[in-house]
Scaffold this active site. Structure first.
Site, PDB file in Angstrom:
ATOM      1  N   HIS A 157       0.852  -1.186   0.000  1.00 26.73           N
ATOM      2  CA  HIS A 157       0.000   0.000   0.000  1.00 26.73           C
ATOM      3  C   HIS A 157       0.885   1.232   0.000  1.00 26.73           C
ATOM      4  CE1 HIS A 157      -1.721   3.263   2.630  1.00 26.73           C
ATOM      5  NE2 HIS A 157      -2.556   3.267   1.627  1.00 26.73           N
ATOM      6  N   TYR A 160       0.393   9.161  -1.091  1.00 32.04           N
ATOM      7  CA  TYR A 160       1.046  10.455  -0.826  1.00 32.04           C
ATOM      8  C   TYR A 160       0.069  11.565  -1.162  1.00 32.04           C
ATOM      9  CZ  TYR A 160       5.010   7.737   0.304  1.00 32.04           C
ATOM     10  OH  TYR A 160       5.798   6.829   0.943  1.00 32.04           O
ATOM     11  N   ARG A 161      -0.039  12.545  -0.243  1.00 35.42           N
ATOM     12  CA  ARG A 161      -1.088  13.552  -0.400  1.00 35.42           C
ATOM     13  C   ARG A 161      -0.614  14.928   0.064  1.00 35.42           C
ATOM     14  NH1 ARG A 161      -1.867   9.795   3.425  1.00 35.42           N
ATOM     15  NH2 ARG A 161      -2.006  10.542   5.551  1.00 35.42           N
ATOM     16  N   GLY A 313     -19.430  10.275   1.174  1.00 34.86           N
ATOM     17  CA  GLY A 313     -19.934  10.051  -0.174  1.00 34.86           C
ATOM     18  C   GLY A 313     -18.886  10.225  -1.252  1.00 34.86           C
ATOM     19  N   GLY A 314     -17.646   9.867  -0.986  1.00 35.98           N
ATOM     20  CA  GLY A 314     -16.621   9.812  -2.023  1.00 35.98           C
ATOM     21  C   GLY A 314     -16.969   8.720  -3.034  1.00 35.98           C
ATOM     22  N   ARG A 315     -16.166   8.606  -4.090  1.00 40.42           N
ATOM     23  CA  ARG A 315     -16.449   7.584  -5.108  1.00 40.42           C
ATOM     24  C   ARG A 315     -16.168   6.197  -4.511  1.00 40.42           C
ATOM     25  NH1 ARG A 315     -13.940   4.798  -9.538  1.00 40.42           N
ATOM     26  NH2 ARG A 315     -15.529   4.337 -11.106  1.00 40.42           N
ATOM     27  N   SER A 318     -13.704   3.662  -6.030  1.00 41.56           N
ATOM     28  CA  SER A 318     -12.299   4.049  -5.882  1.00 41.56           C
ATOM     29  C   SER A 318     -11.827   3.814  -4.455  1.00 41.56           C
ATOM     30  CB  SER A 318     -12.103   5.527  -6.248  1.00 41.56           C
ATOM     31  OG  SER A 318     -12.464   5.756  -7.588  1.00 41.56           O
TER      32      SER A 318
END
Lengths: 355, 355
Positions: A157, A160-161, A313-315, A318
Site C-alpha cells: 500500500h 502520498y497527499r 460520499g466519495g467515489r 475508488s
C-alpha cells in the site's frame, strides 16, 4: 498517532458532491486561478500523475500476462476530479488499484480556525467584529493497494497527499495553511527476511536523504497507525507513515514526498519478481486469505481515508478498490506455535526493527 | 432508527473486561441476589438458552453430514458470561454461529440519567444535594448468523436481547429501567419469491399475535437499520427489527421476544430444506461471494453490536463469527439489467412489501 488532528478536522467538515464520469483525463485538474505550473499544487499534481503512469506500466510488465489497467476518469461539479486505474485478475496480481485525485472544497470557518490551531471562542470574530466566511481548500493525492495472488508475494500500500487551505474569501490577507501526508507499507502473509529487509532499507534510504530523524519517526508512526486495536495486532510489517507534516521547508517536503513515491517501484518490484512464481499449496492460500480478512477489518474499521470516504460520499468504487478480491474469516483460528504463520502473527503483534 | 438512543447510551459508557474460558456452561449466569427464577432476567436467560439448544440441534439435523457445533464457554471477572456455538464447514452451512451472553456492568450516573431521559444538568445532584453513584446494569441476548454454502439458500440473522438498569447503589428507591430489542432478517443472494414470502409471513404472524402495529413498524425499522449508506442499498431483504422497546407491558414484551425467537426455525428451516441441494454454477457462487462482501461492509461499518463490541473489547471471536467464511470485492461490478442478480440488487435498493 495524534498528530494528524489538523487533517482530520478538515476531512470531518467536508461532504463531497457526487462525481461525473469523464471520457478522458484532462491535462490538469487545476483551475486557472493563479496557481501556475510552478506552484506546489501544480508540481504535486504532475508528480502523482507521473508516478501513477510509471507504477501502472511497471505492474503490467511484472504481471506479464497481457492484463491491462482499466481507467475510470471522473470529475466533481465543484471542481477537480480523479483517475482510477484497476488491474483485476491478472497473472500475478489478483487486484491492483492506483488512484489519483485532485479535489477542491470549502470548509466552515470553525474548522479553518481549528486547523490553524486557534480556539473557536477566540476566532469566532476578527478584531473588527467581522465574522470570517468559509475557507476554500485543496487536496491532491495518489493512493494504491496491490494484492498479488501468490501467498509469498506481499501486498503493498502507498499513499502520498498534499493539502492546502486558501485564505478565507473575505479576508485575502489571512495566512494560508499547507501540509503533506503519506507512507508506504508492506503486508506479507509469510516473512521472507530478505524481502522485508529490502523493503525497509529502501524506505530508510529515501528518508535519510532528507532528515536523519525521519525514518525512526515515520517507521514508528506506521507501526502505530496500521494497528487493528480489537486484535491487538498490526495489519502487516509496516514501512513509513506521516501526516500533517508542515514544520519543514515546503520545497523540501515536496521533494521528500516525491522521493518516497519514486521509491515504491525499487522497493516492491524486486520482491514481486522473486516471489511471483514461488510454488504454494492450499494451506498457504488459506492463511493468505485469513490475513486478507484482517486487511478488510483494518480498512473498514480504522483506516481514516476509507472511513472518511464512506461517510462523506466519495467515489465508493475508488475507495473500496483497496479491499482484496477475496478474504476469509475462520472462527478462532490460531496458528500453531513455531510455524511460519505464527511467526508472521508474532511480528504483527510485536513490531520489529528489520534493518 | 433514532429510537435506540437509550440502548446506545448504555453501550457507549461501558468497557468490558477480558473474558476467561470455562470448561462447561453453568446452570445459570445470574447472581444469587434476589433475581429468582420467576424474574424477567431469569426467564429471559432460560429462554435464550433453550432457543440456542433448539436452533443448534435443528441446524445440525438440516446440515445432515454429521458436522457438530463446537462450544466455547466464557465468563467475566465482573460477573456473567456466555456460550458461543459455531459450526464451520458443514455440508450445508459454511459458517453458523449461535451465541448467548448474560453480562453485568456498571454505568456512570450521567449515562443512567441520560437513559432515564433526564437532562444531565438537572440530574447532577438529587434534591438533597447528594450526588448519585454508578448504576448497575444487566444485559442478556442471543445472537446468530447462519451462512449456508448454496447460493440459493439465504443467510439468516437473528438477535433478541433484554436490558435492565438497577437502582443506583446509594439510592435504592430510585426507579429501575428495562427494555427489549431484537429482530430476524433474511439475506439471500437470489430472490425466490416463495421463500421470501414465507419468511416475512412467519414474522408477521409472530407480530400480529401481540399488536397489529408491530409488523408494519418493525418491518420498516428493519429496512431502515440494515442500510449500507455508502452503497445506498440494504444488506438483504429485511424482516423485523426493534430496539429500546419498553412502552408496553413487560410480560407482554417478554412473551413477544420469546415468540419471535421461537419463530426462527419455522421461518428458516423449510427454506433451507428446499434450497440446500439446488444445483449452482461458479457464477452463482461469485455473486453470492460479492453479496457476502456487502455483509462484511454492513457489519464492520454500521452494525451497532459489532462496532460496539470491537470498541469495548468484547470477545472478538464471538463478535466476528457473524462474518462469512469467505467474501469477495470486485471493482465496479454492476449486474446486467433484468438478470436475477440485478433483481436482487433492485430489491435491496427499494425495499418491498413481500406479503
Amino acid at each position: 498517532p495524534r498528530r494528524s488532528s489538523r487533517a482530520l478536522r478538515v476531512r470531518a467538515s467536508v461532504a463531497i458532491e457526487k462525481e461525473t464520469p469523464e471520457s478522458e483525463p484532462p491535462p490538469t485538474f487545476l483551475r486557472e486561478d493563479g496557481h501556475g505550473s510552478g506552484s506546489v499544487r501544480a508540481r504535486f499534481e504532475a508528480m502523482i500523475r507521473r508516478v501513477q503512469g510509471e507504477v501502472c506500466a511497471a505492474l503490467e510488465e511484472a504481471d506479464g500476462g497481457g492484463a491491462r489497467f482499466v481507467e475510470d476518469v471522473w470529475s466533481r461539479p465543484g471542481g477537480g476530479g480523479g483517475i482510477s486505474r484497476v488491474l483485476q485478475d491478472g497473472r500475478v496480481f489478483e487486484k491492483a488499484g492506483v488512484n489519483v485525485s485532485v479535489v477542491y472544497g470549502v470548509m466552515p470557518p470553525d474548522a479553518y480556525r481549528a486547523a490553524k490551531g486557534e480556539a473557536a471562542k477566540n476566532g469566532a470574530a476578527a478584531a473588527d467584529g467581522h465574522k470570517p466566511g468559509p475557507v476554500p481548500f485543496f487536496a491532491a493525492g495518489i493512493s494504491s493497494v496491490l494484492h498479488p495472488k501468490n501467498p509469498f508475494a506481499p501486498t503493498l500500500h502507498f499513499n502520498y497527499r498534499y493539502f492546502e487551505t486558501d485564505a478565507p474569501k473575505d479576508a485575502p490577507g489571512a495566512p494560508r495553511q499547507w501540509w503533506f501526508g503519506g507512507g508506504t507499507d508492506l503486508t506479507p502473509s509469510y516473512i521472507i527476511e530478505e524481502d522485508v529487509k529490502h523493503f525497509h532499507s529502501v524506505q530508510k534510504q529515501a528518508c535519510d536523504k532528507f532528515d536523519p530523524s525521519f525514518h525512526p519517526r515515520f517507521k514508528k508512526w506506521c507501526d502505530d497507525y496500521f494497528y487493528i486495536k480489537h486484535r491487538n495486532e498490526r495489519r502487516g510489517l509496516g514501512g513509513i507513515f506521516f501526516d500533517d507534516l508542515n514544520d519543514y521547508d515546503q520545497e523540501m517536503l515536496l521533494n521528500f514526498a516525491t522521493e518516497c513515491a519514486d521509491s515504491v517501484l525499487p522497493a516492491y518490484i524486486p520482491i514481486i519478481e522473486r516471489r511471483k512464481n514461488t510454488p504454494f499449496n492450499e494451506e498457504h492460500r488459506a492463511w493468505q486469505q485469513l490475513r486478507r480478512g484482517r486487511y478488510v477489518e483494518f480498512n473498514l474499521v480504522y483506516d481514516r481515508g476509507t472511513t472518511f470516504g464512506l461517510k462523506t460520499g466519495g467515489r465508493i468504487e475508488s475507495i473500496l478498490v483497496s479491499l482484496p478480491l477475496t478474504a476469509r474469516w475462520q472462527y478462532d483460528h490460531k496458528p500453531e506455535e513455531g510455524t511460519e504463520e505464527w511467526k508472521l502473527l508474532e511480528a504483527c503483534i510485536n513490531p520489529k526493527d528489520w534493518i
